[in-house]
Scaffold this motif. Structure first.
Motif, PDB file in Angstrom:
ATOM      1  N   GLN A   5      21.799  -5.832 -48.719  1.00  0.00           N
ATOM      2  CA  GLN A   5      21.641  -4.322 -49.588  1.00  0.00           C
ATOM      3  C   GLN A   5      21.910  -4.758 -50.973  1.00  0.00           C
ATOM      4  N   GLU A   6      22.874  -5.392 -51.189  1.00  0.00           N
ATOM      5  CA  GLU A   6      23.862  -5.670 -52.506  1.00  0.00           C
ATOM      6  C   GLU A   6      24.750  -6.781 -52.171  1.00  0.00           C
ATOM      7  N   VAL A   7      25.161  -6.984 -53.501  1.00  0.00           N
ATOM      8  CA  VAL A   7      26.251  -8.074 -53.556  1.00  0.00           C
ATOM      9  C   VAL A   7      27.182  -7.496 -54.403  1.00  0.00           C
ATOM     10  N   VAL A   8      28.424  -7.559 -54.269  1.00  0.00           N
ATOM     11  CA  VAL A   8      29.511  -6.801 -55.289  1.00  0.00           C
ATOM     12  C   VAL A   8      30.619  -8.087 -55.111  1.00  0.00           C
ATOM     13  N   ALA A   9      31.485  -8.019 -56.131  1.00  0.00           N
ATOM     14  CA  ALA A   9      32.570  -8.789 -56.312  1.00  0.00           C
ATOM     15  C   ALA A   9      33.658  -8.573 -55.196  1.00  0.00           C
ATOM     16  N   ALA A  10      34.309  -9.696 -54.790  1.00  0.00           N
ATOM     17  CA  ALA A  10      35.529  -9.472 -53.722  1.00  0.00           C
ATOM     18  C   ALA A  10      36.654  -8.443 -54.397  1.00  0.00           C
ATOM     19  N   VAL A  11      37.028  -7.810 -53.256  1.00  0.00           N
ATOM     20  CA  VAL A  11      38.319  -6.900 -53.657  1.00  0.00           C
ATOM     21  C   VAL A  11      39.107  -7.162 -52.471  1.00  0.00           C
ATOM     22  N   THR A  12      40.387  -6.671 -52.560  1.00  0.00           N
ATOM     23  CA  THR A  12      41.304  -6.590 -51.519  1.00  0.00           C
ATOM     24  C   THR A  12      41.063  -5.631 -50.494  1.00  0.00           C
ATOM     25  N   LEU A  13      40.896  -6.281 -49.319  1.00  0.00           N
ATOM     26  CA  LEU A  13      40.418  -5.492 -48.183  1.00  0.00           C
ATOM     27  C   LEU A  13      41.654  -4.970 -47.501  1.00  0.00           C
ATOM     28  N   HIS A  59      39.592 -21.150 -42.329  1.00  0.00           N
ATOM     29  CA  HIS A  59      39.936 -19.620 -43.072  1.00  0.00           C
ATOM     30  C   HIS A  59      40.306 -20.128 -44.741  1.00  0.00           C
ATOM     31  N   LYS A  60      39.985 -19.183 -45.497  1.00  0.00           N
ATOM     32  CA  LYS A  60      40.316 -19.101 -46.743  1.00  0.00           C
ATOM     33  C   LYS A  60      40.393 -17.867 -47.372  1.00  0.00           C
ATOM     34  N   PRO A  61      41.626 -17.914 -47.982  1.00  0.00           N
ATOM     35  CA  PRO A  61      42.134 -16.696 -48.675  1.00  0.00           C
ATOM     36  C   PRO A  61      41.074 -16.126 -49.482  1.00  0.00           C
ATOM     37  N   ILE A  62      41.274 -14.993 -49.566  1.00  0.00           N
ATOM     38  CA  ILE A  62      40.252 -14.274 -50.644  1.00  0.00           C
ATOM     39  C   ILE A  62      40.486 -14.751 -52.086  1.00  0.00           C
ATOM     40  N   SER A  63      39.683 -14.790 -52.731  1.00  0.00           N
ATOM     41  CA  SER A  63      39.605 -15.399 -54.063  1.00  0.00           C
ATOM     42  C   SER A  63      38.975 -14.320 -55.231  1.00  0.00           C
ATOM     43  N   TYR A  64      39.186 -14.156 -56.471  1.00  0.00           N
ATOM     44  CA  TYR A  64      38.793 -13.453 -57.238  1.00  0.00           C
ATOM     45  C   TYR A  64      37.117 -13.890 -57.614  1.00  0.00           C
ATOM     46  N   THR A  65      36.849 -15.039 -57.249  1.00  0.00           N
ATOM     47  CA  THR A  65      35.488 -15.713 -57.588  1.00  0.00           C
ATOM     48  C   THR A  65      34.645 -15.493 -56.162  1.00  0.00           C
ATOM     49  N   ASP A  66      35.316 -14.873 -55.021  1.00  0.00           N
ATOM     50  CA  ASP A  66      34.317 -14.624 -53.785  1.00  0.00           C
ATOM     51  C   ASP A  66      33.444 -13.154 -54.039  1.00  0.00           C
ATOM     52  N   GLN A  67      32.471 -13.271 -53.544  1.00  0.00           N
ATOM     53  CA  GLN A  67      31.564 -12.146 -53.499  1.00  0.00           C
ATOM     54  C   GLN A  67      31.278 -11.529 -51.857  1.00  0.00           C
ATOM     55  N   LEU A  68      31.092 -10.216 -51.853  1.00  0.00           N
ATOM     56  CA  LEU A  68      30.922  -9.635 -50.657  1.00  0.00           C
ATOM     57  C   LEU A  68      29.300  -9.170 -50.708  1.00  0.00           C
ATOM     58  N   GLU A 116      37.689  -8.877 -40.939  1.00  0.00           N
ATOM     59  CA  GLU A 116      38.606  -9.292 -42.116  1.00  0.00           C
ATOM     60  C   GLU A 116      39.539  -8.091 -42.592  1.00  0.00           C
ATOM     61  N   GLY A 117      38.574  -6.886 -42.596  1.00  0.00           N
ATOM     62  CA  GLY A 117      39.209  -5.536 -43.007  1.00  0.00           C
ATOM     63  C   GLY A 117      38.021  -4.784 -43.378  1.00  0.00           C
ATOM     64  N   ILE A 118      38.455  -3.649 -44.166  1.00  0.00           N
ATOM     65  CA  ILE A 118      37.260  -2.788 -44.324  1.00  0.00           C
ATOM     66  C   ILE A 118      37.423  -2.433 -46.009  1.00  0.00           C
ATOM     67  N   LEU A 119      36.431  -2.139 -46.416  1.00  0.00           N
ATOM     68  CA  LEU A 119      36.097  -1.718 -47.756  1.00  0.00           C
ATOM     69  C   LEU A 119      35.468  -0.434 -48.174  1.00  0.00           C
ATOM     70  N   ASN A 120      35.887   0.465 -48.992  1.00  0.00           N
ATOM     71  CA  ASN A 120      35.419   1.574 -49.246  1.00  0.00           C
ATOM     72  C   ASN A 120      34.672   1.489 -50.276  1.00  0.00           C
ATOM     73  N   MET A 121      33.270   1.739 -50.290  1.00  0.00           N
ATOM     74  CA  MET A 121      32.430   1.394 -51.103  1.00  0.00           C
ATOM     75  C   MET A 121      31.365   2.709 -51.360  1.00  0.00           C
ATOM     76  N   ARG A 122      31.815   3.603 -52.489  1.00  0.00           N
ATOM     77  CA  ARG A 122      31.371   4.606 -53.011  1.00  0.00           C
ATOM     78  C   ARG A 122      31.505   5.694 -51.921  1.00  0.00           C
ATOM     79  N   GLY A 123      32.566   5.710 -51.366  1.00  0.00           N
ATOM     80  CA  GLY A 123      32.753   6.972 -50.095  1.00  0.00           C
ATOM     81  C   GLY A 123      32.306   6.358 -48.754  1.00  0.00           C
ATOM     82  N   CYS A 124      31.991   5.066 -48.536  1.00  0.00           N
ATOM     83  CA  CYS A 124      31.363   4.614 -47.444  1.00  0.00           C
ATOM     84  C   CYS A 124      32.279   3.536 -46.910  1.00  0.00           C
TER      85      CYS A 124
END
Length: 151
Positions: free
Chosen positions: A21-29, A63-72, A40-48
């Motif tokens: 559907q889409e690719v977004v920058a990784a955020v803290t989950l 396992h690799k900790p989440i990085s600011y360069t990762d994408q979801l 891994e966790g949940i993401l609130n994306m535009r109310g979903c």
């Protein structure tokens, strides 16, 4: 065949573009207590609220900790909306169905790879999203989804 290409731990993978559907920058989950270890966790994306599953665990990668360069990568399998974290999205590739080699001879080892595409600079393992998430509980209440999750 239209493939969405992404990279994890130096290996390139592909998914049917229709599933993405889409690719977004990784955020803290946010953690999801009591969920399968594959979540891994949940993401609130535009109310979903979207479950983010650990594709590294599923692919038997460390396992690799989440990085600011990762994408979801936000994808849909059936009525389920879900996401998974990748090192980076690579783009879209068009290949002929005949160019995707069958993995019948690998079926006894894995059911996650539905094909292999060979490019000049290496191979791409074509993943079957449904097989990746088939035994992961990501919310069976599809009939009670929030309207914001409908698209």
């Amino acid at each position: 065949m239209h493939l969405f290409l992404f990279e994890i731990s130096g290996q390139r993978y592909g998914l049917d573009l229709a599933d993405v559907q889409e690719v977004v920058a990784a955020v803290t989950l946010a953690p999801l207590p009591g969920a399968s270890a594959a979540i891994e966790g949940i993401l609130n994306m535009r109310g979903c609220v979207i479950p983010v599953f650990d594709i590294r665990q599923r692919l038997s990668l460390p396992h690799k900790p989440i990085s600011y360069t990762d994408q979801l990568v936000v994808a849909r399998t059936g009525a389920r909306l879900l996401a998974f974290r990748v090192d980076r999205a690579l783009g879209i590739a068009d290949i002929d169905d005949s160019d995707a080699q069958s993995t019948n001879n690998l079926a006894c080892y894995t059911r996650l790879v539905s094909g292999i595409a060979e490019f000049d600079d290496g191979i791409v393992l074509i993943q079957d999203l449904r097989a990746l998430v088939s035994d992961i509980e990501v919310g069976e209440s599809d009939d009670r989804r929030h309207p914001a999750c409908e698209r």
